[in-house]
Design a protein around this motif. Sequence first.
Motif, PDB file in Angstrom:
ATOM      1  N   PHE A   6       0.827  -1.215   0.000  1.00 22.32           N
ATOM      2  CA  PHE A   6       0.000   0.000   0.000  1.00 22.32           C
ATOM      3  C   PHE A   6       0.858   1.260   0.000  1.00 22.32           C
ATOM      4  O   PHE A   6       0.496   2.276  -0.617  1.00 22.32           O
ATOM      5  CB  PHE A   6      -0.927  -0.004   1.212  1.00 22.32           C
ATOM      6  CG  PHE A   6      -2.180  -0.817   1.014  1.00 22.32           C
ATOM      7  CD1 PHE A   6      -3.268  -0.275   0.347  1.00 22.32           C
ATOM      8  CD2 PHE A   6      -2.273  -2.116   1.480  1.00 22.32           C
ATOM      9  CE1 PHE A   6      -4.429  -1.020   0.144  1.00 22.32           C
ATOM     10  CE2 PHE A   6      -3.425  -2.865   1.293  1.00 22.32           C
ATOM     11  CZ  PHE A   6      -4.514  -2.313   0.625  1.00 22.32           C
ATOM     12  N   ARG A   7       2.002   1.206   0.668  1.00 21.72           N
ATOM     13  CA  ARG A   7       2.913   2.355   0.653  1.00 21.72           C
ATOM     14  C   ARG A   7       3.443   2.589  -0.761  1.00 21.72           C
ATOM     15  O   ARG A   7       3.563   3.733  -1.220  1.00 21.72           O
ATOM     16  CB  ARG A   7       4.058   2.099   1.623  1.00 21.72           C
ATOM     17  CG  ARG A   7       4.987   3.294   1.840  1.00 21.72           C
ATOM     18  CD  ARG A   7       6.072   2.929   2.817  1.00 21.72           C
ATOM     19  NE  ARG A   7       5.518   2.543   4.104  1.00 21.72           N
ATOM     20  CZ  ARG A   7       6.195   1.897   5.050  1.00 21.72           C
ATOM     21  NH1 ARG A   7       7.464   1.547   4.828  1.00 21.72           N
ATOM     22  NH2 ARG A   7       5.626   1.580   6.191  1.00 21.72           N
ATOM     23  N   LEU A   8       3.751   1.515  -1.466  1.00 24.82           N
ATOM     24  CA  LEU A   8       4.219   1.622  -2.853  1.00 24.82           C
ATOM     25  C   LEU A   8       3.124   2.197  -3.751  1.00 24.82           C
ATOM     26  O   LEU A   8       3.402   3.017  -4.632  1.00 24.82           O
ATOM     27  CB  LEU A   8       4.653   0.250  -3.356  1.00 24.82           C
ATOM     28  CG  LEU A   8       5.123   0.174  -4.812  1.00 24.82           C
ATOM     29  CD1 LEU A   8       6.356   1.045  -5.015  1.00 24.82           C
ATOM     30  CD2 LEU A   8       5.427  -1.278  -5.196  1.00 24.82           C
ATOM     31  N   MET A   9       1.882   1.771  -3.509  1.00 27.72           N
ATOM     32  CA  MET A   9       0.762   2.289  -4.308  1.00 27.72           C
ATOM     33  C   MET A   9       0.626   3.808  -4.147  1.00 27.72           C
ATOM     34  O   MET A   9       0.413   4.535  -5.125  1.00 27.72           O
ATOM     35  CB  MET A   9      -0.536   1.587  -3.884  1.00 27.72           C
ATOM     36  CG  MET A   9      -0.617   0.128  -4.295  1.00 27.72           C
ATOM     37  SD  MET A   9      -2.036  -0.734  -3.553  1.00 27.72           S
ATOM     38  CE  MET A   9      -3.384   0.214  -4.249  1.00 27.72           C
ATOM     39  N   LYS A  10       0.755   4.304  -2.915  1.00 27.53           N
ATOM     40  CA  LYS A  10       0.653   5.752  -2.689  1.00 27.53           C
ATOM     41  C   LYS A  10       1.803   6.497  -3.359  1.00 27.53           C
ATOM     42  O   LYS A  10       1.602   7.574  -3.946  1.00 27.53           O
ATOM     43  CB  LYS A  10       0.635   6.040  -1.186  1.00 27.53           C
ATOM     44  CG  LYS A  10      -0.658   5.633  -0.503  1.00 27.53           C
ATOM     45  CD  LYS A  10      -0.752   6.164   0.923  1.00 27.53           C
ATOM     46  CE  LYS A  10       0.263   5.497   1.832  1.00 27.53           C
ATOM     47  NZ  LYS A  10       0.101   5.953   3.238  1.00 27.53           N
ATOM     48  N   THR A  11       2.997   5.916  -3.273  1.00 28.82           N
ATOM     49  CA  THR A  11       4.161   6.562  -3.891  1.00 28.82           C
ATOM     50  C   THR A  11       3.994   6.659  -5.404  1.00 28.82           C
ATOM     51  O   THR A  11       4.241   7.714  -6.008  1.00 28.82           O
ATOM     52  CB  THR A  11       5.440   5.780  -3.552  1.00 28.82           C
ATOM     53  OG1 THR A  11       5.602   5.722  -2.131  1.00 28.82           O
ATOM     54  CG2 THR A  11       6.663   6.447  -4.162  1.00 28.82           C
ATOM     55  N   THR A  48       1.211   6.659  -7.077  1.00 32.48           N
ATOM     56  CA  THR A  48       0.119   7.599  -7.358  1.00 32.48           C
ATOM     57  C   THR A  48       0.620   9.035  -7.396  1.00 32.48           C
ATOM     58  O   THR A  48       0.290   9.816  -8.304  1.00 32.48           O
ATOM     59  CB  THR A  48      -0.991   7.463  -6.303  1.00 32.48           C
ATOM     60  OG1 THR A  48      -1.507   6.127  -6.320  1.00 32.48           O
ATOM     61  CG2 THR A  48      -2.129   8.444  -6.571  1.00 32.48           C
ATOM     62  N   TRP A  49       1.454   9.409  -6.430  1.00 31.69           N
ATOM     63  CA  TRP A  49       1.971  10.778  -6.378  1.00 31.69           C
ATOM     64  C   TRP A  49       2.994  11.048  -7.488  1.00 31.69           C
ATOM     65  O   TRP A  49       3.087  12.164  -8.002  1.00 31.69           O
ATOM     66  CB  TRP A  49       2.577  11.059  -5.005  1.00 31.69           C
ATOM     67  CG  TRP A  49       1.530  11.448  -3.993  1.00 31.69           C
ATOM     68  CD1 TRP A  49       1.000  10.663  -3.019  1.00 31.69           C
ATOM     69  CD2 TRP A  49       0.875  12.715  -3.902  1.00 31.69           C
ATOM     70  NE1 TRP A  49       0.048  11.346  -2.299  1.00 31.69           N
ATOM     71  CE2 TRP A  49      -0.052  12.619  -2.819  1.00 31.69           C
ATOM     72  CE3 TRP A  49       0.947  13.903  -4.618  1.00 31.69           C
ATOM     73  CZ2 TRP A  49      -0.877  13.678  -2.457  1.00 31.69           C
ATOM     74  CZ3 TRP A  49       0.127  14.965  -4.246  1.00 31.69           C
ATOM     75  CH2 TRP A  49      -0.771  14.849  -3.178  1.00 31.69           C
ATOM     76  N   ILE A  50       3.759  10.053  -7.868  1.00 23.53           N
ATOM     77  CA  ILE A  50       4.696  10.230  -8.982  1.00 23.53           C
ATOM     78  C   ILE A  50       3.940  10.496 -10.279  1.00 23.53           C
ATOM     79  O   ILE A  50       4.280  11.406 -11.053  1.00 23.53           O
ATOM     80  CB  ILE A  50       5.613   8.993  -9.121  1.00 23.53           C
ATOM     81  CG1 ILE A  50       6.578   8.905  -7.932  1.00 23.53           C
ATOM     82  CG2 ILE A  50       6.397   9.051 -10.429  1.00 23.53           C
ATOM     83  CD1 ILE A  50       7.420   7.644  -7.913  1.00 23.53           C
ATOM     84  N   ILE A  51       2.881   9.713 -10.510  1.00 23.73           N
ATOM     85  CA  ILE A  51       2.067   9.914 -11.713  1.00 23.73           C
ATOM     86  C   ILE A  51       1.418  11.300 -11.694  1.00 23.73           C
ATOM     87  O   ILE A  51       1.354  12.004 -12.728  1.00 23.73           O
ATOM     88  CB  ILE A  51       0.998   8.815 -11.822  1.00 23.73           C
ATOM     89  CG1 ILE A  51       1.675   7.450 -12.052  1.00 23.73           C
ATOM     90  CG2 ILE A  51       0.012   9.118 -12.946  1.00 23.73           C
ATOM     91  CD1 ILE A  51       0.711   6.276 -12.014  1.00 23.73           C
ATOM     92  N   ALA A  52       0.941  11.713 -10.519  1.00 21.00           N
ATOM     93  CA  ALA A  52       0.310  13.030 -10.398  1.00 21.00           C
ATOM     94  C   ALA A  52       1.308  14.143 -10.711  1.00 21.00           C
ATOM     95  O   ALA A  52       0.981  15.120 -11.401  1.00 21.00           O
ATOM     96  CB  ALA A  52      -0.260  13.200  -8.995  1.00 21.00           C
TER      97      ALA A  52
END
Length: 264
Positions: A55-60, A62-66
């Motif tokens: 889940f931590r990787l998923m958040k990271t 997500t923010w990189i794509i943003a």
Amino acid sequence: MNIIVKMVTSAQFISSIVIILVTIIATLVIEHTHKLYVKKTNNTVQMNAIVRSTFRLMKTVTWIIAALAVLEVNNIRVTSIIAGVGVAGAVFGMAMQDVFKDVLMGMHIINDKAFKVGDVIKIDDDEGIVTLFTLQTTQYTSINTGDNVTICNRNITKVGITNGVYDIDIGLRYDEDPEHVREVLTDCAKKIKAVKGIKNAEYLAVQSFDATSAIYRIRYWCKPKDKWVTRRAAMGVLQKCLLESDIVLPYSQLDVHVKDSDGK
């Protein structure tokens, strides 16, 4: 003032705000999903560790794509940035390859259910109680020395879970009557079984032959953490049993031949 109003009302600014808001909402959804998953499942410590990392990787990500999307809508070409990130990623990957090996081995341990916190494991010639497990390291308290040991998961190439079975081998002379030895050691095993901390004990007969003696074996069961305490107690019982019997333990002997001056 007009410049600020124009910037705030521009399509690029509005798009950037929308992307950031969507990213924040996505992050909150990921965190909420993580909490619900942990609450509704009864996973082991190992599985919780890998779920938390996922889940931590998923958040990271997500923010990189943003961040890349914000740059793109503001007419900043991200192609060169991605190329630079790729080179930096390759360098970073080489520097972090040991960490990746640790994580992969940690996932392998979880997937195979090799061991869990509280198990007594054997790594190389050491035995210990697992006190902490993460995707990168395993910590255990050594039964042999009492030391707290931390080992990188990549260094765990072979591990076994100790089942609490231990053997005592006794070397006796070849001229001892096997039936008499069986009676003495069977009775001794019963006395060893009565030792506090020992669950069971039994005589297992002859195991092998060496140059000077026949090797007999007594096996006993106990909790691995009590290994040395129970072994010392069992050896004391065995010594007393042999002293009370007429069985003589073998010992090394040296034959010395002396010749006189005549060579006789």
